[in-house]
Design a protein around this motif. Structure first.
Motif, PDB file in Angstrom:
ATOM      1  N   ALA A  21      13.015  67.124 -50.252  1.00 44.56           N
ATOM      2  CA  ALA A  21      12.271  65.869 -50.357  1.00 44.56           C
ATOM      3  C   ALA A  21      12.527  65.146 -51.669  1.00 44.56           C
ATOM      4  O   ALA A  21      12.372  63.927 -51.740  1.00 44.56           O
ATOM      5  N   VAL A  22      12.925  65.867 -52.701  1.00 42.35           N
ATOM      6  CA  VAL A  22      12.998  65.285 -54.041  1.00 42.35           C
ATOM      7  C   VAL A  22      14.406  64.863 -54.433  1.00 42.35           C
ATOM      8  O   VAL A  22      14.611  63.798 -55.031  1.00 42.35           O
ATOM      9  N   ILE A  23      15.417  65.659 -54.108  1.00 44.50           N
ATOM     10  CA  ILE A  23      16.778  65.370 -54.575  1.00 44.50           C
ATOM     11  C   ILE A  23      17.411  64.270 -53.732  1.00 44.50           C
ATOM     12  O   ILE A  23      17.484  64.365 -52.504  1.00 44.50           O
ATOM     13  N   LEU A  24      17.889  63.225 -54.409  1.00 52.51           N
ATOM     14  CA  LEU A  24      18.592  62.138 -53.731  1.00 52.51           C
ATOM     15  C   LEU A  24      20.097  62.192 -53.946  1.00 52.51           C
ATOM     16  O   LEU A  24      20.863  61.715 -53.116  1.00 52.51           O
ATOM     17  N   ASP A  25      20.525  62.733 -55.082  1.00 58.18           N
ATOM     18  CA  ASP A  25      21.958  62.804 -55.348  1.00 58.18           C
ATOM     19  C   ASP A  25      22.227  63.972 -56.293  1.00 58.18           C
ATOM     20  O   ASP A  25      21.505  64.164 -57.272  1.00 58.18           O
ATOM     21  N   GLU A  26      23.246  64.742 -55.986  1.00 57.24           N
ATOM     22  CA  GLU A  26      23.581  65.904 -56.802  1.00 57.24           C
ATOM     23  C   GLU A  26      25.075  66.130 -56.803  1.00 57.24           C
ATOM     24  O   GLU A  26      25.796  65.650 -55.907  1.00 57.24           O
ATOM     25  N   VAL A  27      25.569  66.831 -57.801  1.00 57.85           N
ATOM     26  CA  VAL A  27      26.980  67.212 -57.866  1.00 57.85           C
ATOM     27  C   VAL A  27      27.064  68.678 -58.253  1.00 57.85           C
ATOM     28  O   VAL A  27      26.130  69.226 -58.845  1.00 57.85           O
ATOM     29  N   GLU A  28      28.168  69.295 -57.905  1.00 52.33           N
ATOM     30  CA  GLU A  28      28.454  70.637 -58.381  1.00 52.33           C
ATOM     31  C   GLU A  28      29.603  70.542 -59.367  1.00 52.33           C
ATOM     32  O   GLU A  28      30.666  69.985 -59.050  1.00 52.33           O
TER      33      GLU A  28
END
Length: 393
Positions: free
Chosen positions: A319-326
């Motif tokens: 519900a919280v994360i909109l964009d992430e990278v590894e």
């Protein structure tokens, strides 16, 4: 959010991100793991930082204990804040507090202040600001000087607050972490919103500690220290001073290269939820309780909910994360570098040896995070008997 500049702009280009679309509301219960998730929260606790442990409690997580660390103030003082918060929340009997290491692995007030002479002053110095007894008498936590000093004014001058009547659990924070993970292999998450000294000590105490956790969640890891400073905005500069890492760069490197099953960094994306007075007033208006009064009286209206955003990412990522990278990250541990204590992100093809992949949160749903914070402060558990009941938004 801030415009992309310098290294942060490059960061966005180099690494392909995973954009996530989430509904504005979601069940306020964890659905990503089976059973009852367990967590240890390590933080430089202050009068309103308890929101970080209310969030996992509201999601039916088991908080095995709190650990104090040296970051904004000394570990003894921040641990006393943790004890005071639990006492006000009627949770002292079921959540222990373990005192962390007084000192970082290498950094001291002297080395920090010498570093500033070499490379310029940081807008926020944390525990290594010069000792100021005048400020302490006004209610500020102790900085520099003796790490065993207790400043009771930091408790007694605050609204709806007070010096704790309960004491620390026996043993060090690092020993507690190791013991808890050994007893619950693969089930304990470690949450760090201060310096990573205790986590690094646990990694060194037990070579199997990191890999036997359920992951490490960190509030820290700013990419561009100089973001917004060009326009002379002191507050914006403050928001990207990575003091959690700068206080103990060597511990940060140990933690970020250890074999945790997963590591999540929440940094620049934690700057989005800054309460105004209307936000704080609403907490008490909806449900006047000891914790909502405490937040309204003591939460600054010019600083973001950093730790709380990182905790929200941990308990409800969908519900919280909109964009992430590894990415692969290293930590600058060269004392003579102007970026001492800051991370350096790499592509796999360009990274030096010995690094590991981490999850870097680029963007969060600020509306959702604010909603979560409001709910847990407005409707906290009344005492230990209510833990495990959770709730829905």
């Amino acid at each position: 959010m801030y415009p992309l500049r310098g290294p942060l702009w490059l960061f966005a280009i180099l690494f392909s991100s995973r954009a996530l679309s989430h509904p504005s509301t979601a069940p306020y219960l964890n659905t990503t793991t089976t059973g009852n998730p367990k967590v240890i929260l390590d933080n430089d606790w202050n009068p309103t930082a308890f929101i970080a442990f209310l969030l996992p409690l509201f999601y039916n997580w088991t908080v095995l204990g709190l650990a104090s660390d040296t970051a904004n103030s000394w570990a003894l003082q921040t641990g006393l804040h943790g004890l005071a918060s639990l006492e006000i929340a009627n949770l002292s009997s079921c959540i222990p507090v373990y005192k962390g290491s007084d000192y970082p692995l290498l950094q001291t007030a002297h080395t920090f202040q010498t570093y500033e002479l070499l490379h310029g002053e940081l807008p926020w110095k944390g525990v290594f600001a010069k000792e100021n007894t005048t400020f302490e008498k006004l209610g500020n936590d102790p900085t520099s000087g003796d790490p065993r000093r207790i400043v009771k004014e930091a408790f007694t001058t605050k609204g709806y607050y007070g010096y704790p009547n309960v004491t620390f659990a026996e043993g060090s924070a690092a020993e507690f972490m190791v013991k808890a993970v050994r007893e619950n292999p693969g089930r304990v998450r470690i949450f760090s919103a201060g310096a990573l000294t205790n986590v690094a000590l646990a990694v060194r105490l037990d070579p199997d500690f990191a890999k036997n956790t359920a992951g490490l969640y960190i509030m820290g890891g700013y990419v561009d220290r100089f973001l917004e400073q060009a326009i002379g905005d002191v507050l914006r500069a403050d928001l990207v001073s990575d003091i959690n890492f700068i206080v103990d760069p060597e511990a940060t490197k140990i933690a970020l290269t250890a074999d945790f099953p997963n590591i999540t960094l929440v940094a620049n994306s934690a700057n989005g939820v800054i309460p105004d007075q209307a936000f704080l007033d609403e907490l008490v208006a909806v449900n006047d309780n000891p914790l909502s009064r405490l937040v309204r009286a003591n939460q600054p209206t010019f600083l973001p909910f950093w730790d709380e955003t990182a905790a929200a990412v941990m308990v409800d990522p969908e519900a919280v994360i909109l964009d992430e990278v590894e990415v692969y990250v290293d930590v600058d541990t060269s004392y003579h570098s102007p970026l001492y204590g800051y991370i350096r992100p790499y592509q796999a093809a360009l990274m030096p040896p010995g690094l590991r992949k981490v999850k870097y949160i680029n963007k969060v749903n600020d509306t959702k995070v604010a909603e979560m914070i409001k709910t847990v402060v407005e409707f906290p558990p009344k005492d230990c008997s209510e833990l495990g009941t959770g709730g829905k938004m």
